[in-house]
Design a protein around this motif. Structure first.
Motif, PDB file in Angstrom:
ATOM      1  N   GLY A 225     -10.726  -4.591  22.651  1.00 26.89           N
ATOM      2  CA  GLY A 225     -11.778  -3.589  22.578  1.00 26.89           C
ATOM      3  C   GLY A 225     -12.780  -3.839  21.460  1.00 26.89           C
ATOM      4  N   GLY A 226     -12.532  -4.861  20.647  1.00 32.32           N
ATOM      5  CA  GLY A 226     -13.477  -5.191  19.572  1.00 32.32           C
ATOM      6  C   GLY A 226     -13.417  -4.256  18.377  1.00 32.32           C
ATOM      7  N   TYR A 227     -12.395  -3.424  18.315  1.00 31.57           N
ATOM      8  CA  TYR A 227     -12.304  -2.463  17.200  1.00 31.57           C
ATOM      9  C   TYR A 227     -12.110  -3.161  15.854  1.00 31.57           C
ATOM     10  CZ  TYR A 227     -11.658   1.200  20.735  1.00 31.57           C
ATOM     11  OH  TYR A 227     -11.824   2.064  21.782  1.00 31.57           O
ATOM     12  N   TYR A 228     -11.559  -4.367  15.884  1.00 34.41           N
ATOM     13  CA  TYR A 228     -11.219  -5.057  14.635  1.00 34.41           C
ATOM     14  C   TYR A 228     -12.438  -5.269  13.746  1.00 34.41           C
ATOM     15  CZ  TYR A 228     -13.022  -9.015  17.291  1.00 34.41           C
ATOM     16  OH  TYR A 228     -13.815  -9.832  18.035  1.00 34.41           O
ATOM     17  N   ARG A 229     -13.642  -5.204  14.330  1.00 41.53           N
ATOM     18  CA  ARG A 229     -14.852  -5.463  13.542  1.00 41.53           C
ATOM     19  C   ARG A 229     -15.138  -4.315  12.564  1.00 41.53           C
ATOM     20  NH1 ARG A 229     -16.646  -6.491  18.865  1.00 41.53           N
ATOM     21  NH2 ARG A 229     -16.511  -8.700  19.393  1.00 41.53           N
ATOM     22  N   ASP A 230     -14.872  -3.079  12.977  1.00 41.96           N
ATOM     23  CA  ASP A 230     -15.289  -1.918  12.166  1.00 41.96           C
ATOM     24  C   ASP A 230     -14.153  -0.960  11.811  1.00 41.96           C
ATOM     25  OD1 ASP A 230     -18.050  -2.640  12.423  1.00 41.96           O
ATOM     26  OD2 ASP A 230     -17.928  -1.905  14.484  1.00 41.96           O
ATOM     27  N   TYR A 231     -13.009  -1.157  12.394  1.00 43.13           N
ATOM     28  CA  TYR A 231     -11.913  -0.197  12.184  1.00 43.13           C
ATOM     29  C   TYR A 231     -10.708  -0.907  11.580  1.00 43.13           C
ATOM     30  CZ  TYR A 231     -14.525   2.885  15.339  1.00 43.13           C
ATOM     31  OH  TYR A 231     -15.490   3.665  15.916  1.00 43.13           O
ATOM     32  N   ALA A 232      -9.952  -0.140  10.815  1.00 48.32           N
ATOM     33  CA  ALA A 232      -8.751  -0.718  10.199  1.00 48.32           C
ATOM     34  C   ALA A 232      -7.528   0.109  10.562  1.00 48.32           C
ATOM     35  CB  ALA A 232      -8.917  -0.757   8.686  1.00 48.32           C
ATOM     36  N   CYS A 233      -6.437  -0.609  10.734  1.00 47.97           N
ATOM     37  CA  CYS A 233      -5.143   0.055  10.927  1.00 47.97           C
ATOM     38  C   CYS A 233      -4.155  -0.659  10.016  1.00 47.97           C
ATOM     39  CB  CYS A 233      -4.688  -0.048  12.375  1.00 47.97           C
ATOM     40  SG  CYS A 233      -2.994   0.530  12.620  1.00 47.97           S
ATOM     41  N   SER A 234      -3.538   0.095   9.122  1.00 50.48           N
ATOM     42  CA  SER A 234      -2.739  -0.539   8.065  1.00 50.48           C
ATOM     43  C   SER A 234      -1.478  -1.211   8.586  1.00 50.48           C
ATOM     44  CB  SER A 234      -2.373   0.492   6.998  1.00 50.48           C
ATOM     45  OG  SER A 234      -1.595   1.520   7.572  1.00 50.48           O
ATOM     46  N   PHE A 235      -1.116  -0.982   9.842  1.00 49.64           N
ATOM     47  CA  PHE A 235       0.050  -1.707  10.368  1.00 49.64           C
ATOM     48  C   PHE A 235      -0.202  -3.209  10.419  1.00 49.64           C
ATOM     49  CE2 PHE A 235       2.255   1.952  12.757  1.00 49.64           C
ATOM     50  CZ  PHE A 235       3.257   1.988  11.812  1.00 49.64           C
ATOM     51  N   PHE A 236      -1.474  -3.601  10.556  1.00 48.46           N
ATOM     52  CA  PHE A 236      -1.796  -5.023  10.653  1.00 48.46           C
ATOM     53  C   PHE A 236      -2.413  -5.508   9.345  1.00 48.46           C
ATOM     54  CE2 PHE A 236      -2.323  -3.422  15.114  1.00 48.46           C
ATOM     55  CZ  PHE A 236      -1.125  -3.945  15.576  1.00 48.46           C
ATOM     56  N   SER A 237      -1.743  -6.465   8.747  1.00 44.33           N
ATOM     57  CA  SER A 237      -2.185  -6.976   7.451  1.00 44.33           C
ATOM     58  C   SER A 237      -1.952  -8.475   7.392  1.00 44.33           C
ATOM     59  CB  SER A 237      -1.401  -6.287   6.334  1.00 44.33           C
ATOM     60  OG  SER A 237      -1.528  -6.999   5.134  1.00 44.33           O
ATOM     61  N   GLU A 238      -2.893  -9.183   6.769  1.00 40.31           N
ATOM     62  CA  GLU A 238      -2.711 -10.629   6.608  1.00 40.31           C
ATOM     63  C   GLU A 238      -1.636 -10.945   5.564  1.00 40.31           C
ATOM     64  OE1 GLU A 238      -6.409 -13.211   6.895  1.00 40.31           O
ATOM     65  OE2 GLU A 238      -7.286 -11.218   6.659  1.00 40.31           O
ATOM     66  N   HIS A 239      -1.323  -9.960   4.742  1.00 42.77           N
ATOM     67  CA  HIS A 239      -0.331 -10.184   3.681  1.00 42.77           C
ATOM     68  C   HIS A 239       0.979  -9.502   4.059  1.00 42.77           C
ATOM     69  CE1 HIS A 239      -3.641 -11.764   1.393  1.00 42.77           C
ATOM     70  NE2 HIS A 239      -4.312 -10.658   1.657  1.00 42.77           N
ATOM     71  N   LEU A 240       1.635 -10.088   4.979  1.00 42.70           N
ATOM     72  CA  LEU A 240       2.840  -9.457   5.510  1.00 42.70           C
ATOM     73  C   LEU A 240       3.761 -10.515   6.107  1.00 42.70           C
ATOM     74  CD1 LEU A 240       3.982  -6.569   6.237  1.00 42.70           C
ATOM     75  CD2 LEU A 240       2.940  -6.874   8.466  1.00 42.70           C
ATOM     76  N   GLY A 241       5.039 -10.393   5.771  1.00 42.42           N
ATOM     77  CA  GLY A 241       6.020 -11.156   6.514  1.00 42.42           C
ATOM     78  C   GLY A 241       6.347 -12.539   6.007  1.00 42.42           C
ATOM     79  N   LYS A 242       6.055 -12.809   4.727  1.00 46.12           N
ATOM     80  CA  LYS A 242       6.473 -14.092   4.137  1.00 46.12           C
ATOM     81  C   LYS A 242       7.654 -13.835   3.192  1.00 46.12           C
ATOM     82  CE  LYS A 242       2.775 -16.469   5.638  1.00 46.12           C
ATOM     83  NZ  LYS A 242       2.225 -15.385   6.494  1.00 46.12           N
ATOM     84  N   PRO A 243       8.427 -14.879   2.897  1.00 39.19           N
ATOM     85  CA  PRO A 243       9.480 -14.698   1.883  1.00 39.19           C
ATOM     86  C   PRO A 243       8.848 -14.443   0.512  1.00 39.19           C
ATOM     87  CG  PRO A 243       9.670 -16.847   2.982  1.00 39.19           C
ATOM     88  CD  PRO A 243       8.376 -16.255   3.409  1.00 39.19           C
ATOM     89  N   LEU A 244       9.609 -13.819  -0.384  1.00 41.25           N
ATOM     90  CA  LEU A 244       9.097 -13.536  -1.726  1.00 41.25           C
ATOM     91  C   LEU A 244      10.003 -14.161  -2.786  1.00 41.25           C
ATOM     92  CD1 LEU A 244       8.148  -9.758  -1.345  1.00 41.25           C
ATOM     93  CD2 LEU A 244       6.578 -11.702  -1.464  1.00 41.25           C
ATOM     94  N   ASP A 245       9.386 -14.569  -3.881  1.00 40.51           N
ATOM     95  CA  ASP A 245      10.108 -15.228  -4.964  1.00 40.51           C
ATOM     96  C   ASP A 245      10.506 -14.199  -6.029  1.00 40.51           C
ATOM     97  OD1 ASP A 245      10.665 -17.990  -6.297  1.00 40.51           O
ATOM     98  OD2 ASP A 245       9.729 -16.752  -7.844  1.00 40.51           O
ATOM     99  N   CYS A 246      11.716 -14.314  -6.528  1.00 41.60           N
ATOM    100  CA  CYS A 246      12.214 -13.327  -7.496  1.00 41.60           C
ATOM    101  C   CYS A 246      11.615 -13.503  -8.894  1.00 41.60           C
ATOM    102  CB  CYS A 246      13.738 -13.360  -7.583  1.00 41.60           C
ATOM    103  SG  CYS A 246      14.513 -12.166  -6.473  1.00 41.60           S
ATOM    104  N   VAL A 247      10.937 -14.599  -9.129  1.00 42.77           N
ATOM    105  CA  VAL A 247      10.325 -14.786 -10.446  1.00 42.77           C
ATOM    106  C   VAL A 247       8.844 -14.430 -10.398  1.00 42.77           C
ATOM    107  CG1 VAL A 247       9.789 -16.463 -12.248  1.00 42.77           C
ATOM    108  CG2 VAL A 247      12.003 -16.551 -11.070  1.00 42.77           C
ATOM    109  N   THR A 248       8.139 -15.010  -9.454  1.00 40.03           N
ATOM    110  CA  THR A 248       6.685 -14.819  -9.445  1.00 40.03           C
ATOM    111  C   THR A 248       6.239 -13.637  -8.579  1.00 40.03           C
ATOM    112  OG1 THR A 248       6.466 -16.369  -7.618  1.00 40.03           O
ATOM    113  CG2 THR A 248       6.271 -17.269  -9.845  1.00 40.03           C
TER     114      THR A 248
END
Lengths: 390, 314
Positions: A225-248
Motif C-alpha cells: 500500500g506504500g504506507y512505508y513512505r509516510d507512516y511508521a509502525c514500531s513493530f518493524f525496525s531495522e535494529h532488531l533480531g541480532k545477537p548482542l555482546d555482553c561487553v559492548t
C-alpha cells in the motif's frame, strides 16, 4: 537525555481496560496540591542531583485529565518556580500526558492545551478498530466500549498535534486484529503507531504463530500500500533480531531509577511501575518521600543494572536478542524473590515471532525499493518512530 | 559452591556479625533437628560451625556436636572450648582471658569504637585473631567516615610497630587486605548457609534472627535457593570490579540498605575502602622495615571511596 519526572495525580480512571497493569486503581488516592507543591520544591531544591539538560514532567493516572485543575496548578507553579530559581530546566521542559482521550475536548482540558501548547506532548491511546479497541478498553461499571468517545476527539487532537503518535497494546486476545488496527489508525491520520506486546505472562500456546502471521500480513499491506513512505509502525525496525555482546552491548533496556515518580502520599519511586497500585505480587519499592528526601542507596541497584547480569543464560546466548524489551517493574513483580535482577521472559516467543516477521518486512521492502531504484530516496526520507520503552 | 554450614543451636545464639539478634526467648534446636543437620553437613561435605547461646546446653547436645569436626562460636559469657569468642562491647573484653588458637569477634557500635580504637591493639595481644564488627555501619555519616579513617590510622601505627618487633597480629580491618589478592567476603548464600532451630535453611543467621528475612529451604524439603546467582560475586555489578578484597560484602546489610542482595550501600563501600586504603598505608610502612609478603603486589592508590562513583554508565 531528559529527566523524566512523573506525577501520579490520581489512581482513578473512567475505564477498566482488561490488560491494564494497574491492579490497584481506585477513586480515593488523588494527589493533594500540598503534596504536589512539596514534591516540586524538593526536586527543584536538589538541582545538583538532577543534572540532565532537560526535563519531561509527566502526568499519569489512572486518567490524568480527571485532575486537570490540579495539573494546571502544578504546571503554573513549575513554570514560575523554574523561572524564579533560574533553574537550568527553565525553557528546557515538556509536559507529557498519556490519556484515554475521553475528556480531551472539554473546556478545561482545551484551555490547558492552549495555555501550554508549545511545551506539550499528548498521546491519546486508541487501540485500533472499534472491535479491537472495545475488546479491552471498556468503561468500568457497565463494561461498554470506549471507542466512540475516544475516536470523536482524534481529529481535534491531530489538528493540535499533527505529529502525535499513539500507543497500542497487544495482549493475547488482540492478536487477530493487529493488521486491521494499524491500518485503521493510519486511516485516521495517525502517522506513528507505537505498538508493543504486554510483558505479563498472558500468552497462550500458538499465540506466537498467530502473531507472526498478523505481522506478515501487516508487512504486506504496508509495503504493497506504500504506507512505508509516510507512516511508521514500531513493530518493524531495522535494529532488531541480532545477537548482542555482553561487553559492548550490555546496557539496560529500561530507564527505571533514572526516572522519578511521586504519588498522592508523597512517596518517591524509581518509576510508576514500582508504586503499589502497579504491583500484583510484590511490595512497593519506595525510594523516599517529599519530607525525608530520596534514599540514594535504594536507587543504587537500578543505576547498576546491566543487560547480562539480570538475564538468564538463554537470553545472553539468544541469536535474536537485539530489540527484545523488558519492563523492570514487571521483572520485579514476576521474580521468584523480591529483586529487579531477574529478567522476566514471558515475551520470548512473541519477540522471536516479531523478528521473523520483521526480517520478512525488510527483505521484501528493500527488494521492492531496489527494483524501483528507490532505495536512496527512501533512506533519506524514511519516517523515524520514537522508540518507546514502556 | 556451598562449603560451610552454620548451625544456630538456639534462637538466642550469639550474633557474630553486623545484625542484632531480635529473638530474646530461648528456643533450643530440637535434638533430632541438630542430628539431621549434622548428617546433612556430613553428606554434603560441609564444614560445620555451631553458634552457641549464653547458657549451658544439655549433655546430649554436647555429645551430638562432638560427632563431627567443627568450629564453636560462643558468647563471651560461655567461652569454654570456643574456637571463636564473641564479645559485645569493650566491657566484655576486659575480663576475657584467651586460650591458645582462639579468635575473637568484637561487636560494637561506632560510638564505642571512635576514640577507643587503640584498645583493639591491646586486645590483639591476647587473641590469635581479632575481627572487629561495627554494628551500625549503615548509619555512618561524613563525619563518621573521617572518625573511622582516623581510628584506622591510629591502629595501623600500633600494628606497624608490632610487625617491626616480629609479631604478626591479625586484625580483619587492616591485615586481611594485605594478605589477599582476590575477594574474600562473607559468602552467605554462596559458600555458606545457615540452619536455624526451626529446621529451615537461611542465607545467614541474620535472615533468621533479624527482621525481614526468608528461608531458602528446609531439612525436610531440601535446599532451595531462589536466584542463587545473586549471592555470587559475578552477579554483583559493583563488587565484581572492586579490590577492597577484605570487605564483608554483607548480604544482609545489602538487602537492608539497597533492597538487593547483590548491591552494597554507600556506607558499606566507603567503610571498606577506608580499610583498604589504611591497609595500603600499613603495607607500605611494614615494607619499609624489610621484606614482607614479597609475592603480594602493592595495593594501588585510588581516588575514590565508593566505586559507585566510577561505575560504567551506559
Amino acid at each position: 537525555m531528559a529527566k523524566n519526572i512523573t506525577f501520579i495525580v490520581t489512581k482513578d480512571c473512567q475505564l477498566a481496560c482488561k490488560y491494564c497493569y494497574l491492579v490497584g486503581k481506585n477513586s480515593k488516592e488523588r494527589m493533594p496540591w500540598e503534596v504536589a507543591k512539596q514534591a516540586i520544591d524538593y526536586i527543584l531544591d536538589h538541582e545538583s542531583d538532577m543534572r540532565e539538560a532537560s526535563v519531561v514532567w509527566d502526568f499519569i493516572g489512572g486518567e490524568p485529565f480527571l485532575e486537570i485543575d490540579l495539573i494546571d496548578q502544578i504546571c503554573d507553579y513549575l513554570k514560575t518556580e523554574m523561572f524564579r530559581r533560574n533553574h537550568h530546566w527553565f525553557n528546557s521542559y515538556r509536559f507529557s500526558f498519556s490519556t484515554n482521550g475521553i475528556n480531551y475536548h472539554t473546556d478545561k482540558v482545551q484551555r490547558f492545551i492552549a495555555k501550554n501548547h508549545e511545551h506539550l506532548s499528548i498521546g491519546i491511546t486508541i487501540d485500533g478498530t472499534e472491535r479491537k479497541h472495545d475488546l479491552n478498553r471498556i468503561y468500568k461499571g457497565d463494561g461498554r466500549g470506549s471507542y466512540a468517545d475516544v475516536a470523536r476527539n482524534i481529529p481535534l487532537w491531530l489538528e493540535q498535534f499533527p505529529h502525535a503518535g499513539t500507543k497500542v497494546t497487544i495482549s493475547s486476545e488482540d492478536i487477530p486484529y493487529i493488521k486491521e488496527s494499524v491500518l485503521h489508525l493510519y486511516s485516521l491520520g495517525i502517522h506513528e503507531v507505537n505498538i508493543n506486546c504486554v510483558f505479563e505472562n498472558v500468552w497462550k500456546p500458538g499465540d506466537d504463530r498467530l502473531f507472526e502471521e498478523q505481522l506478515t500480513q501487516l508487512a504486506d499491506a504496508i509495503i504493497d500500500g506504500g504506507y512505508y513512505r509516510d507512516y511508521a509502525c514500531s513493530f518493524f525496525s531495522e535494529h532488531l533480531g541480532k545477537p548482542l555482546d555482553c561487553v559492548t552491548q550490555n546496557q539496560n533496556w529500561c530507564g527505571a531509577g533514572k526516572m522519578l515518580a511521586v504519588d498522592a502520599e508523597g512517596n518517591f519511586y524509581p518509576c510508576t511501575r514500582f508504586a503499589q497500585y502497579s504491583l500484583r505480587e510484590k511490595k512497593a519499592w519506595i525510594i523516599g518521600n517529599i519530607r525525608d528526601g530520596i534514599d540514594k542507596n535504594k536507587l543504587r541497584p537500578f543505576l547498576l543494572l546491566d543487560r547480562c547480569t539480570q538475564s538468564p543464560r538463554k537470553c545472553i546466548d539468544c541469536e535474536v536478542a537485539e530489540g527484545c524489551a523488558w519492563c523492570q517493574g514487571e521483572n520485579y513483580d514476576a521474580a521468584d524473590t523480591p529483586t529487579i535482577y531477574q529478567r522476566a521472559t514471558a515475551i520470548c516467543l512473541m519477540h522471536k515471532a516479531r523478528v521473523r516477521a520483521n526480517n520478512y518486512y525488510w527483505n521484501k521492502l528493500f527488494r521492492k525499493l531496489e527494483l524501483e531504484d528507490a532505495r536512496e530516496p527512501y533512506e533519506e526520507n524514511k519516517p523515524k518512530p520514537n522508540p518507546l520503552n514502556c | 559452591m556451598i562449603q560451610y554450614l552454620v548451625i544456630l543451636l538456639d534462637d538466642t545464639s550469639v550474633s557474630f556479625c553486623h545484625y542484632g539478634n531480635a529473638k530474646k526467648e530461648r528456643r533450643l534446636m530440637p535434638l533430632e533437628t541438630l542430628e539431621a543437620g549434622i548428617l546433612f553437613g556430613m553428606k554434603e561435605n560441609l564444614n560445620i560451625q555451631f553458634v552457641y547461646p549464653a547458657y549451658a546446653l544439655p549433655e546430649a547436645y554436647n555429645k551430638a556436636v562432638e560427632r563431627v569436626a567443627h568450629v564453636k562460636i560462643k558468647p563471651a559469657a560461655m567461652p569454654d572450648n570456643a574456637d571463636v569468642v564473641v564479645m559485645d562491647g569493650w566491657e566484655e573484653c576486659e575480663s576475657w582471658t584467651a586460650g591458645a588458637g582462639v579468635s575473637c569477634v568484637l561487636r560494637l557500635p561506632k560510638a564505642e569504637w571512635f576514640g577507643h580504637a587503640g584498645r583493639a591493639a591491646a586486645l590483639l595481644e591476647k587473641a590469635e585473631r581479632l575481627n572487629v564488627v561495627l554494628t551500625d555501619v549503615e548509619t555512618f555519616t561524613e563525619d563518621d567516615f573521617k572518625a573511622y579513617e582516623a581510628s584506622l590510622q591510629e591502629l595501623a601505627g600500633s600494628l606497624a610497630a608490632a610487625y617491626a618487633s616480629g609479631k604478626t597480629p591479625q586484625l580483619n580491618l587492616l591485615t586481611d587486605r594485605m594478605m589477599l589478592d582476590k575477594m574474600n567476603n562473607c559468602g552467605a548464600g554462596d559458600t555458606n548457609i545457615t540452619l536455624a532451630p526451626d529446621g529451615k535453611f537461611y542465607v545467614c543467621p541474620a535472615f533468621y534472627q533479624a527482621e525481614g528475612g526468608y528461608a531458602i529451604g528446609s531439612l525436610a524439603g531440601g535446599l532451595d535457593i531462589k536466584n542463587a546467582q545473586l549471592y555470587r560475586l559475578d552477579h554483583a555489578p559493583l563488587c565484581r570490579h572492586c579490590d577492597a578484597y577484605q570487605c564483608r560484602r554483607c548480604v544482609w546489610l545489602n538487602r537492608k540498605t539497597t533492597c538487593e542482595a547483590n548491591t552494597p550501600g554507600h556506607e558499606q563501600c566507603v567503610v571498606a575502602h577506608l580499610e583498604r586504603n589504611a591497609s595500603r598505608q600499613l603495607l607500605l610502612e611494614v615494607r619499609k622495615q624489610g621484606t614482607f609478603l614479597p609475592d603480594k603486589e602493592e595495593i594501588r592508590e585510588i581516588n575514590y571511596l565508593d566505586p559507585f562513583e566510577i561505575r560504567k554508565e551506559w
